[in-house]
Design an enzyme around this catalytic site. Structure first.
Site, mmCIF file in Angstrom:
data_model
loop_
_atom_site.group_PDB
_atom_site.id
_atom_site.type_symbol
_atom_site.label_atom_id
_atom_site.label_comp_id
_atom_site.label_asym_id
_atom_site.label_seq_id
_atom_site.Cartn_x
_atom_site.Cartn_y
_atom_site.Cartn_z
ATOM 1 N N ILE A 1 0.715 -1.153 0.108
ATOM 2 C CA ILE A 1 0.027 0.186 -0.009
ATOM 3 C C ILE A 1 0.772 1.055 -0.294
ATOM 4 C CG2 ILE A 1 -1.810 1.142 1.407
ATOM 5 C CD1 ILE A 1 -2.758 -1.601 0.202
ATOM 6 N N TYR A 46 5.063 1.477 -0.314
ATOM 7 C CA TYR A 46 5.305 0.069 -0.054
ATOM 8 C C TYR A 46 5.487 -0.773 -1.399
ATOM 9 C CZ TYR A 46 6.388 0.094 4.982
ATOM 10 O OH TYR A 46 6.739 0.044 6.423
ATOM 11 N N ASP A 71 4.737 -10.212 5.344
ATOM 12 C CA ASP A 71 5.279 -8.650 5.407
ATOM 13 C C ASP A 71 5.832 -8.558 3.793
ATOM 14 O OD1 ASP A 71 4.471 -7.966 7.743
ATOM 15 O OD2 ASP A 71 6.407 -7.032 8.220
ATOM 16 N N VAL A 72 5.981 -7.408 3.267
ATOM 17 C CA VAL A 72 6.618 -6.917 1.943
ATOM 18 C C VAL A 72 7.963 -6.511 1.896
ATOM 19 C CG1 VAL A 72 5.556 -4.923 1.395
ATOM 20 C CG2 VAL A 72 5.913 -6.373 -0.404
ATOM 21 N N ASP A 73 8.232 -6.045 3.043
ATOM 22 C CA ASP A 73 9.539 -5.425 3.216
ATOM 23 C C ASP A 73 10.571 -6.226 3.459
ATOM 24 O OD1 ASP A 73 8.389 -5.598 5.736
ATOM 25 O OD2 ASP A 73 9.229 -4.073 6.907
ATOM 26 N N HIS A 103 9.084 -15.109 16.337
ATOM 27 C CA HIS A 103 9.747 -13.874 16.220
ATOM 28 C C HIS A 103 11.368 -13.791 16.452
ATOM 29 C CE1 HIS A 103 10.116 -9.479 16.732
ATOM 30 N NE2 HIS A 103 8.948 -9.357 16.234
ATOM 31 N N GLU A 155 -0.023 -7.965 14.997
ATOM 32 C CA GLU A 155 0.948 -9.317 15.590
ATOM 33 C C GLU A 155 0.120 -9.399 17.164
ATOM 34 O OE1 GLU A 155 5.286 -9.334 15.160
ATOM 35 O OE2 GLU A 155 5.272 -8.284 16.975
HETATM 36 C C1 2GW Z 1 3.620 2.666 6.747
HETATM 37 C C2 2GW Z 1 3.833 3.131 7.764
HETATM 38 C C3 2GW Z 1 4.408 2.698 8.800
HETATM 39 C C4 2GW Z 1 4.145 1.284 9.064
HETATM 40 C C5 2GW Z 1 3.903 0.556 7.856
HETATM 41 C C6 2GW Z 1 3.374 1.209 6.940
HETATM 42 C C7 2GW Z 1 2.759 0.465 5.712
HETATM 43 C C8 2GW Z 1 2.843 -0.902 5.710
HETATM 44 C C9 2GW Z 1 2.852 0.968 4.341
HETATM 45 O O1 2GW Z 1 2.651 2.285 4.083
HETATM 46 N N1 2GW Z 1 2.382 0.064 3.450
HETATM 47 C C10 2GW Z 1 2.130 -1.216 3.495
HETATM 48 O O2 2GW Z 1 1.608 -1.813 2.294
HETATM 49 N N2 2GW Z 1 2.291 -1.854 4.682
HETATM 50 C C11 2GW Z 1 2.251 -3.380 5.076
HETATM 51 O O3 2GW Z 1 1.970 -3.726 6.222
HETATM 52 C C12 2GW Z 1 3.197 -3.900 4.407
HETATM 53 O O4 2GW Z 1 2.839 -5.174 3.657
HETATM 54 C C13 2GW Z 1 4.057 -4.282 5.462
HETATM 55 O O5 2GW Z 1 5.007 -5.392 5.174
HETATM 56 C C14 2GW Z 1 3.145 -4.553 6.493
HETATM 57 C C15 2GW Z 1 3.566 -4.073 8.036
HETATM 58 O O6 2GW Z 1 4.289 -3.110 8.087
HETATM 59 P P1 2GW Z 1 5.871 -2.781 8.228
HETATM 60 O O7 2GW Z 1 6.250 -4.052 7.687
HETATM 61 O O8 2GW Z 1 6.495 -1.378 8.090
HETATM 62 O O9 2GW Z 1 5.961 -3.136 9.748
HETATM 63 P P2 2GW Z 1 6.811 -4.126 10.532
HETATM 64 O O10 2GW Z 1 8.114 -4.565 9.928
HETATM 65 O O11 2GW Z 1 7.336 -3.320 11.939
HETATM 66 O O12 2GW Z 1 6.018 -5.093 11.089
HETATM 67 C C16 2GW Z 1 5.880 -5.749 12.064
HETATM 68 O O13 2GW Z 1 4.578 -5.260 12.920
HETATM 69 C C17 2GW Z 1 3.561 -5.009 12.238
HETATM 70 C C18 2GW Z 1 2.634 -4.266 13.322
HETATM 71 O O14 2GW Z 1 2.990 -2.930 13.894
HETATM 72 C C19 2GW Z 1 2.944 -6.241 11.677
HETATM 73 O O15 2GW Z 1 2.582 -7.071 12.903
HETATM 74 C C20 2GW Z 1 4.031 -6.779 10.857
HETATM 75 O O16 2GW Z 1 3.406 -7.980 10.360
HETATM 76 C C21 2GW Z 1 5.143 -7.021 11.440
HETATM 77 O O17 2GW Z 1 6.096 -7.764 10.951
HETATM 78 MN MN MN Z 2 7.732 -5.557 8.098
#
Ligand code: 2GW
Ligand code: MN
Length: 297
Positions: free
Chosen positions: A67, A70, A155-157, A177, A247
């Site tokens: 989204i 990303y 996750d996509v990152d 984790h 999570e």
């Molecule tokens: C935008 C700003 C801040 C955080 C996330 C996003 C964002 C996330 C975005 O603009 N567009 C988007 O597609 N995402 C989706 O949400 C994308 O698939 C991404 O991998 C996922 C989770 O966000 P992410 O990867 O930035 O957060 P992490 O790596 O800290 O994720 C952990 O914590 C999350 C909850 O806070 C989830 O549980 C995630 O599964 C965890 O790995």
């Molecule tokens: Mn992530």
């Protein structure tokens, strides 16, 4: 042959690399007390597993959300998935995005498809992350149930960095984790406010699971995402949001609906944690992200 030998002999032979039953490790937990395997390199035979899943002609759905900005992660994600994810099996990539025009055209091997699912954007990032449960749930019922046997939700990152194959598949699976696989229950970052639907008491919980890698059969993922989404909606109505968003709700679910298989942190690693000896493979790796630029809050 080994088949003729009594069981104690097989135990004595477990140091022999020639022994076809040599698949164990003594440095990691290989099974939970509810008899779910914990998947580490060296504990399974991928030749046997590939043969079994090929015979069933299994198709695996990989769901991923990109989204807003990303979408920049999609190219590396898909390229590396083509190299390492479910090699030799049928795969559908389900890409949820608000920017379909930004989905890169990556060359795909036979039996593999990209499906772009256009969805709306949410202004808050917490909502983007959490709404994944609702969307996976509604598409499971409408679509995934007719197209795939298993769903893998990630996750996509991230990028794939080594084999992620059918050894992960089971009715319901979660991933340890990387920050907490060696930690005590007391330090798990479950939601601790009793008012939240994600609340886990101090004396409960087995493992701390990552939000970024779970899955199972379409039916089990349907049930999981339904419960998690409903719990989020109850909290939202009360003005509560769990500490680690989706999570936290996932972790609550797994306390009461135990996974039938658990993936080691090989399946979701972050190099900020170094590369400890017990990790023989790093299969799926968090990409460093420039939080300020990418997160666009
Ligand atoms: C935008 C700003 C801040 C955080 C996330 C996003 C964002 C996330 C975005 O603009 N567009 C988007 O597609 N995402 C989706 O949400 C994308 O698939 C991404 O991998 C996922 C989770 O966000 P992410 O990867 O930035 O957060 P992490 O790596 O800290 O994720 C952990 O914590 C999350 C909850 O806070 C989830 O549980 C995630 O599964 C965890 O790995
Ligand atoms: Mn992530």
């Amino acid at each position: 042959s080994g088949r003729q030998l009594p069981p104690y002999f097989l135990l004595l032979q477990c140091d022999s690399k020639e022994n076809f039953l040599f698949h164990r490790r003594s440095d990691v937990l290989m099974m939970t007390p509810w008899f779910a395997p914990i998947v580490w390199e060296g504990t399974y035979n991928s030749e046997i597993l590939n043969e079994q899943f090929r015979r069933r002609n299994v198709t695996v759905g990989l769901t991923v959300f990109a989204i807003k900005k990303y979408t920049v992660f999609l190219n590396k994600f898909l390229e590396t998935a083509e190299t390492y994810f479910m090699v030799g099996h049928r795969v559908n990539y389900y890409i949820f995005t608000d920017r379909p025009e930004e989905v890169p055209k990556v060359p795909l091997k036979e039996g593999r498809n990209v499906v772009v699912l256009q969805v709306q954007n949410y202004p808050r990032w917490q909502e983007i992350s959490m709404r994944r449960m609702e969307l996976i749930n509604s598409f499971s019922q409408q679509r995934f149930i007719n197209e795939v046997s298993y769903l893998v939700c990630v996750d996509v990152d991230m990028r794939f960095n080594d084999q992620v194959g059918v050894e992960i598949l089971s009715n319901l699976f979660g991933t340890l984790h990387p920050h907490f696989y060696a930690a005590e229950r007391q330090s798990f970052t479950y939601e601790r406010r009793p008012a939240s639907q994600a609340y886990v008491p101090r004396d409960e919980g087995d493992f701390y699971y990552a939000g970024g890698f779970f899955g199972g059969t379409v039916m089990e993922v349907y049930k999981l995402t339904k419960k998690c989404h409903e719990a989020m909606m109850v909290d939202k109505a009360k003005g509560i949001e769990a500490i680690w968003q989706d999570e936290s709700y996932l972790n609550k679910y797994f306390v009461y609906y135990k996974p039938t298989k658990i993936l080691s942190p090989e399946y979701l690693w972050d190099d900020d944690l170094g590369r400890p000896e017990i990790l023989k493979k790093i299969r799926f790796l968090a990409l460093p992200k420039n939080h300020a630029a990418i997160r666009n809050k």
